[in-house]
Design a protein around this motif. Structure first.
Motif, PDB file in Angstrom:
ATOM      1  N   TYR A 195       0.999   6.843  -6.622  1.00  0.00           N
ATOM      2  CA  TYR A 195      -0.169   7.621  -7.048  1.00  0.00           C
ATOM      3  C   TYR A 195      -0.145   9.083  -6.599  1.00  0.00           C
ATOM      4  CZ  TYR A 195      -2.531   4.027  -9.621  1.00  0.00           C
ATOM      5  OH  TYR A 195      -2.846   3.109 -10.591  1.00  0.00           O
TER       6      TYR A 195
ATOM      7  N   VAL B  19      -7.128  -2.143  -7.303  1.00  0.00           N
ATOM      8  CA  VAL B  19      -6.396  -2.049  -6.031  1.00  0.00           C
ATOM      9  C   VAL B  19      -7.359  -1.842  -4.864  1.00  0.00           C
ATOM     10  CG1 VAL B  19      -4.885  -0.500  -4.690  1.00  0.00           C
ATOM     11  CG2 VAL B  19      -4.175  -1.299  -6.939  1.00  0.00           C
ATOM     12  N   THR B  20      -8.323  -0.924  -5.038  1.00  0.00           N
ATOM     13  CA  THR B  20      -9.295  -0.604  -3.983  1.00  0.00           C
ATOM     14  C   THR B  20     -10.120  -1.830  -3.602  1.00  0.00           C
ATOM     15  OG1 THR B  20      -9.425   1.652  -4.849  1.00  0.00           O
ATOM     16  CG2 THR B  20     -11.140   0.991  -3.315  1.00  0.00           C
ATOM     17  N   LEU B  21     -10.603  -2.560  -4.599  1.00  0.00           N
ATOM     18  CA  LEU B  21     -11.427  -3.751  -4.353  1.00  0.00           C
ATOM     19  C   LEU B  21     -10.628  -4.845  -3.649  1.00  0.00           C
ATOM     20  CD1 LEU B  21     -13.322  -4.000  -7.773  1.00  0.00           C
ATOM     21  CD2 LEU B  21     -14.327  -3.360  -5.580  1.00  0.00           C
TER      22      LEU B  21
ATOM     23  N   ASN C 121     -13.637 -11.089  -7.041  1.00  0.00           N
ATOM     24  CA  ASN C 121     -12.541 -10.240  -7.523  1.00  0.00           C
ATOM     25  C   ASN C 121     -11.786 -10.807  -8.730  1.00  0.00           C
ATOM     26  OD1 ASN C 121     -11.745  -7.599  -6.769  1.00  0.00           O
ATOM     27  ND2 ASN C 121      -9.742  -8.392  -6.208  1.00  0.00           N
TER      28      ASN C 121
ATOM     29  N   LEU D 185       0.813  -1.223   0.000  1.00  0.00           N
ATOM     30  CA  LEU D 185       0.000   0.000   0.000  1.00  0.00           C
ATOM     31  C   LEU D 185       0.846   1.272   0.000  1.00  0.00           C
ATOM     32  CD1 LEU D 185      -2.911  -1.001   2.396  1.00  0.00           C
ATOM     33  CD2 LEU D 185      -3.117  -0.437  -0.027  1.00  0.00           C
TER      34      LEU D 185
ATOM     35  N   LEU E 255      -6.422   1.546 -10.225  1.00  0.00           N
ATOM     36  CA  LEU E 255      -6.818   2.085  -8.924  1.00  0.00           C
ATOM     37  C   LEU E 255      -8.084   1.404  -8.407  1.00  0.00           C
ATOM     38  CD1 LEU E 255      -5.472   4.168  -7.154  1.00  0.00           C
ATOM     39  CD2 LEU E 255      -6.933   5.921  -8.118  1.00  0.00           C
ATOM     40  N   LEU E 256      -9.013   1.118  -9.319  1.00  0.00           N
ATOM     41  CA  LEU E 256     -10.256   0.431  -8.958  1.00  0.00           C
ATOM     42  C   LEU E 256      -9.954  -1.003  -8.511  1.00  0.00           C
ATOM     43  CD1 LEU E 256     -13.378   0.467  -8.814  1.00  0.00           C
ATOM     44  CD2 LEU E 256     -13.422  -0.144 -11.246  1.00  0.00           C
TER      45      LEU E 256
ATOM     46  N   GLY F  23      -9.132  -3.446  -0.061  1.00  0.00           N
ATOM     47  CA  GLY F  23     -10.215  -3.104   0.867  1.00  0.00           C
ATOM     48  C   GLY F  23     -10.742  -4.309   1.608  1.00  0.00           C
TER      49      GLY F  23
END
Length: 335
Positions: free
Chosen positions: A218, A248-250, A282, A211, A245-246, A253
């Motif tokens: 970023y 990574v977030t999923l 995922n 992270l 980015l999407l 998270g």
């Protein structure tokens, strides 16, 4: 491993997601559809990148490995989950259970660092575009990928070493749909504090290093994008990073929600929902995110279809005697 064989428990029972037969059937159909889309999507992504020379770049080299990891990841958990939902056989042997857990940790860790490598690739592409081919050399890309797999192997081996010291005396019922570390630790009749601390440190450091790398990349990307004067330039730069980015977030998270907390706070319902997301859903979403939002992938698919259509032209042109001549004429007209 031999110590586990001395326990009173011959194998484990996976409780799954629900006892209700109607819901089990519904989940089976849903998970089967997701599994098929996952297989098709990831295999399709690998084939498109392999077949189109325009996509032989560092970004798509990493995407190939992401698809490979998601494909393998899905095969570690989903088939057994589908079997448990459809049949009453919910048993899993010690070897099967610990093998599933080993590959689950190995692939999950490798994906964490792969997503970090992809963030670094995007950073170089946007912040140092002129030096991009020099920095992101084939040698560096291969070194980063090797590093991802090596760290995954080490993390998983250390995790397995800690888990192999546990004894299971009484219950063999895993309150989960696959062999994950938290519900297995909950079954042990020995003191698990040392193992828990070790797993927490490994999982925590893996997530934090990944992270921090992604965040630093970023932040640098964002500052570079804000310096771009043209609106179209900003939009192009944003769209380049949006898919990653999407994804990574999923991924991160749900991982953080499940693993970065003590075992005593393990909640069957909430943790299972999160686990379904990163183990089953995922791997299906990644190829969809990267292909649907990516014009290069769509164009590559069209080029491959067009090329295959050209190859098939001799079968559609005239008689066999003039087929060869017809192919060259038609192919020339198309070009």
């Amino acid at each position: 491993m031999s110590r586990r064989n001395n326990t009173n428990v011959p194998d484990f029972i996976l409780m799954g997601l629900t006892d209700a037969e109607e819901i089990q059937l519904l989940l089976f159909v849903l998970f089967l559809l997701i599994y098929l889309v996952t297989i098709l999507g990831n295999v399709g992504m690998i084939l498109i990148i392999h077949l189109d020379p325009h996509l032989h770049t560092p970004m798509y080299f990493f995407l190939t490995h992401l698809s490979f990891l998601d494909l393998t990841y899905s095969n570690v958990v989903t088939p057994k989950t589908l079997e448990n939902l459809l049949t009453s056989i919910t048993y899993i042997s010690f070897t099967g259970c610990f093998t599933q857990m080993y590959f689950f940790v190995f692939l999950g860790t490798a994906e964490c660092f792969l997503l970090s490598s992809m963030a670094y690739d995007r950073y170089v592409a946007i912040c140092n575009p002129l030096q991009y081919p020099l920095i992101m050399s084939t040698r560096l890309c291969r070194a980063l990928i090797t590093g991802c797999y090596m760290i995954g192997f080490m993390d998983s081996s250390i995790n397995m070493l800690g888990m192999s010291k546990l004894l299971f005396c009484d219950s063999n019922v895993i309150h989960h749909f696959f062999c994950d570390t938290s519900p297995i630790l909950a079954l042990s009749c020995t003191d698990t504090y040392g193992t828990e601390v070790m797993i927490f440190i490994i999982a925590g450091s893996t997530l934090m290093v990944s992270l921090i790398t992604i965040a630093v990349s970023y932040v640098s990307i964002l500052s570079s994008i804000l310096k771009i004067h043209s609106t179209s330039g900003k939009q192009k730069a944003f769209s380049t990073c949006a898919s990653h980015l999407l994804g990574v977030t999923l991924f991160f998270g749900t991982m953080i929600f499940t693993y970065l907390k003590p075992r005593k706070t393990y909640s069957l319902g909430k943790d299972q929902v999160a686990s379904v997301f990163y183990t089953i859903v995922n791997p299906m979403l990644n190829p969809l995110i990267y292909s649907l939002r990516n014009k290069e992938v769509k164009n590559a698919l069209l080029r491959i279809i067009e090329r295959e259509r050209e190859k098939g032209l001799p079968f559609a042109v005239g008689s066999p005697s003039n087929g060869h001549h017809g192919h060259h004429a038609a192919a020339g007209a198309l070009r």
